[in-house]
Enzyme design. Structure first.
Site, PDB file in Angstrom:
ATOM      1  N   GLU A  85     -24.772  26.698 -10.210  1.00 14.77           N
ATOM      2  CA  GLU A  85     -24.873  25.562  -9.274  1.00 14.77           C
ATOM      3  C   GLU A  85     -26.322  25.310  -8.873  1.00 14.77           C
ATOM      4  O   GLU A  85     -26.987  26.179  -8.279  1.00 14.77           O
ATOM      5  CB  GLU A  85     -24.022  25.800  -8.027  1.00 14.77           C
ATOM      6  CG  GLU A  85     -24.063  24.575  -7.107  1.00 14.77           C
ATOM      7  CD  GLU A  85     -23.021  24.570  -6.001  1.00 14.77           C
ATOM      8  OE1 GLU A  85     -21.974  25.222  -6.151  1.00 14.77           O
ATOM      9  OE2 GLU A  85     -23.270  23.903  -4.991  1.00 14.77           O
ATOM     10  N   LYS A 279     -16.988  28.140   1.424  1.00 15.88           N
ATOM     11  CA  LYS A 279     -17.405  27.993   0.009  1.00 15.88           C
ATOM     12  C   LYS A 279     -18.926  28.107  -0.081  1.00 15.88           C
ATOM     13  O   LYS A 279     -19.470  28.690  -1.018  1.00 15.88           O
ATOM     14  CB  LYS A 279     -16.906  26.652  -0.534  1.00 15.88           C
ATOM     15  CG  LYS A 279     -17.050  26.474  -2.030  1.00 15.88           C
ATOM     16  CD  LYS A 279     -18.381  25.888  -2.447  1.00 15.88           C
ATOM     17  CE  LYS A 279     -18.410  25.624  -3.949  1.00 15.88           C
ATOM     18  NZ  LYS A 279     -19.722  25.175  -4.414  1.00 15.88           N
ATOM     19  N   ASP A 295     -16.617  42.547  -9.312  1.00 17.03           N
ATOM     20  CA  ASP A 295     -15.431  41.734  -9.562  1.00 17.03           C
ATOM     21  C   ASP A 295     -15.368  40.595  -8.523  1.00 17.03           C
ATOM     22  O   ASP A 295     -14.914  40.794  -7.393  1.00 17.03           O
ATOM     23  CB  ASP A 295     -14.207  42.649  -9.463  1.00 17.03           C
ATOM     24  CG  ASP A 295     -12.905  41.936  -9.752  1.00 17.03           C
ATOM     25  OD1 ASP A 295     -12.871  40.689  -9.712  1.00 17.03           O
ATOM     26  OD2 ASP A 295     -11.908  42.632 -10.006  1.00 17.03           O
ATOM     27  N   HIS A 392     -29.820  18.673  -2.733  1.00 18.19           N
ATOM     28  CA  HIS A 392     -28.933  18.977  -3.851  1.00 18.19           C
ATOM     29  C   HIS A 392     -29.278  18.121  -5.068  1.00 18.19           C
ATOM     30  O   HIS A 392     -29.379  18.619  -6.181  1.00 18.19           O
ATOM     31  CB  HIS A 392     -27.483  18.738  -3.414  1.00 18.19           C
ATOM     32  CG  HIS A 392     -26.493  19.143  -4.444  1.00 18.19           C
ATOM     33  ND1 HIS A 392     -26.200  20.463  -4.692  1.00 18.19           N
ATOM     34  CD2 HIS A 392     -25.756  18.414  -5.308  1.00 18.19           C
ATOM     35  CE1 HIS A 392     -25.314  20.527  -5.658  1.00 18.19           C
ATOM     36  NE2 HIS A 392     -25.022  19.299  -6.051  1.00 18.19           N
TER      37      HIS A 392
HETATM   38  C1  MEV Z   1     -21.760  23.150  -1.870  1.00 22.76           C
HETATM   39  O1  MEV Z   1     -21.683  23.964  -3.003  1.00 22.76           O
HETATM   40  C2  MEV Z   1     -21.605  23.962  -0.612  1.00 22.76           C
HETATM   41  C3  MEV Z   1     -21.565  23.148   0.672  1.00 22.76           C
HETATM   42  O2  MEV Z   1     -20.536  22.165   0.610  1.00 22.76           O
HETATM   43  C4  MEV Z   1     -21.305  24.110   1.797  1.00 22.76           C
HETATM   44  C5  MEV Z   1     -21.078  23.440   3.140  1.00 22.76           C
HETATM   45  O3  MEV Z   1     -20.586  22.311   3.180  1.00 22.76           O
HETATM   46  O4  MEV Z   1     -21.345  24.130   4.146  1.00 22.76           O
HETATM   47  C6  MEV Z   1     -22.844  22.408   0.885  1.00 22.76           C
END
Ligand code: MEV
Length: 437
Positions: A85, A279, A295, A392
């Site tokens: 990513e 996430k 793992d 991003h």
């Molecule tokens: C993207 O991989 C992760 C985010 O969505 C985490 C978040 O929203 O805190 C940017």
């Protein structure tokens, strides 16, 4: 429809690819080349990778990168991360730099115990089972002694063994609920071997236990398996600083802290947000877990279960402001190993652990937790200031240029251009067209 292929696993790698190319990839003349292109020219290394699993056709690469300058408990670490990513490693590095100037990460292991269970069915008189368990317990521990000998030398072994009545959940269902300490190994094989030995002995002893009736002697062992839920194998990571030190993007430290805490409260309150918030944490955690040959499926399953331990899925991390001090922390379960499994087998995992100065499993827990918290900080910081897309998309620029088959010269020009312009797929497409015409 194609016919099933018998004995696929017996074919050589080349035969497997041939069959695949003819059967499912007949329209792609490049497919075979692409698969072969990822074979390692070093035959031993290739064989090592092929033997990690079955029916291997090729290798699947992920970038292996480094997030330097992580100050954790006053030690500086460079953290190896395997992730595809864009922006994950840049974000981790940025957060590490930010917190490095504010005292760094403090991390502490709160527990290292793991759980395994023998699940069994018993249809007899329930009151007889505790006595049978007391009778058989020394024998159970004796039968695993050959398995636990080495682990005990390292300070680990079976910590506790309990009989649990689960009949309120499911008729006739009981467990041997076992607690293990596995020191620097993740311990899955050790735990499962012990459990299977417990199960065998438990069943055999029941069959000759004189207080059981004929039917009671016939205990049904359903399965013996470790649990990836490890709420007693926990690490805590924290950062803190004076609120004033948080001034960011034309926001005062007070405003930043207040908005950050609010964003965290939303993640605590709202499962849709909590999942995405967590996430973001896992972006950091998985990348280190993967790079060190651990793992990641076990870690993911355990952490998400922990996020709903109180009956509702919620944020793993928390923040508050007290007496002018901002604190941001999380406690997460992490069952990791730094010996055994893939850790010593995959050459890159070995290197990753070397980069981390050959940590013990508890040390690795601290490093991984710091990486997760850093990632979370970076994401929430972007979200409450510039928005996530700016950073991003900058990092994603190279992926877009590759998708559009930009040449190295074109990439150079466009990277320069997008240093001062907003990146979007259409903007890059437009600039590339302009450049080409
Ligand atoms: C993207 O991989 C992760 C985010 O969505 C985490 C978040 O929203 O805190 C940017």
């Amino acid at each position: 429809m194609t016919d099933p292929i018998p004995g696929f696993s017996k074919l050589t790698k080349e035969e497997k690819i041939e069959w695949l190319s003819n059967t499912y990839l007949a329209n792609n003349p490049e497919a075979k080349n692409i698969l072969q292109q990822y074979w390692n020219p070093n035959a031993n290394l290739q064989q090592l990778h092929e033997e990690f699993t079955e029916n291997t056709l090729s290798n699947y690469y992920l970038p292996f990168g480094l997030a330097p300058n992580f100050l954790i408990n006053n030690e500086l670490y460079a953290i190896p991360m395997a992730t595809e990513e864009s922006s994950v490693i840049a974000a981790a590095s940025k957060a590490a730099k930010f917190w490095g100037k504010r005292g760094g990460f403090k991390a502490e292991v709160l527990g290292t115990q793991k759980i395994g269970q023998v699940h069994f069915m018993y249809q007899g008189d329930k009151s007889k089972l505790p006595d049978f368990f007391l009778h058989v317990k020394p024998r159970l521990l004796e039968t695993v002694a050959p398995l636990t000998k080495n682990m005990e030398k390292r300070g680990g072994g079976v910590i506790n063994l309990e009989l649990r009545d689960k009949t309120t959940l499911l008729g006739d269902y009981f467990q041997l609920h076992c607690t293990f300490e596995t020191k620097d190994s993740m311990g899955a094989n050790f735990i499962n071997s012990c459990l299977e030995r417990f199960a065998e002995t438990f069943k055999a002893e029941a069959a000759v236990y004189e207080n059981f009736s004929a039917s009671e002697k016939d205990i049904e062992i359903v399965m013996s398996i470790l649990s990836n839920y490890v709420p007693d194998c926990i690490v805590r990571a924290e950062v803190s600083c004076d609120v004033k030190e948080l001034a960011d993007h034309e926001m005062s430290g007070e405003d930043f802290a207040a908005k950050f805490v609010r964003a965290l409260k939303i993640a605590e309150a709202e499962p849709y947000r909590a999942v995405t918030h967590n996430k973001g944490i896992m972006n950091g955690i998985d990348a280190v877990v993967l790079s060190t040959g651990n793992d990641f499926r076990a870690v993911e399953a355990g952490i998400h279960a922990y996020a709903s331990k109180d009956g509702k899925y919620t944020s793993l991390s928390h923040a508050d402001v007290r007496n002018g001090k901002f604190r941001f922390w999380m406690e997460i379960p992490l069952a990791l190993g730094t010996v055994g499994g893939l850790t010593g087998l995959h050459p890159l995992s070995r290197i990753a652990l070397e980069i981390l100065q050959k940590p013990s499993a508890p040390d690795l827990m601290k490093i991984v937790a710091a990486a997760g918290l850093a990632q979370n900080f970076a994401a929430v910081r972007s979200l409450i200031t510039t928005g996530i897309q700016q950073g991003h998309m900058k990092m994603h620029l190279m992926n877009i240029l590759n998708q559009l088959n930009a040449t190295p010269q074109e990439k150079e020009v466009l990277v320069k251009h997008f240093k001062v312009h907003n990146v979007s797929h259409s903007a890059v497409e437009e600039q590339l067209e302009k450049l080409r015409s």
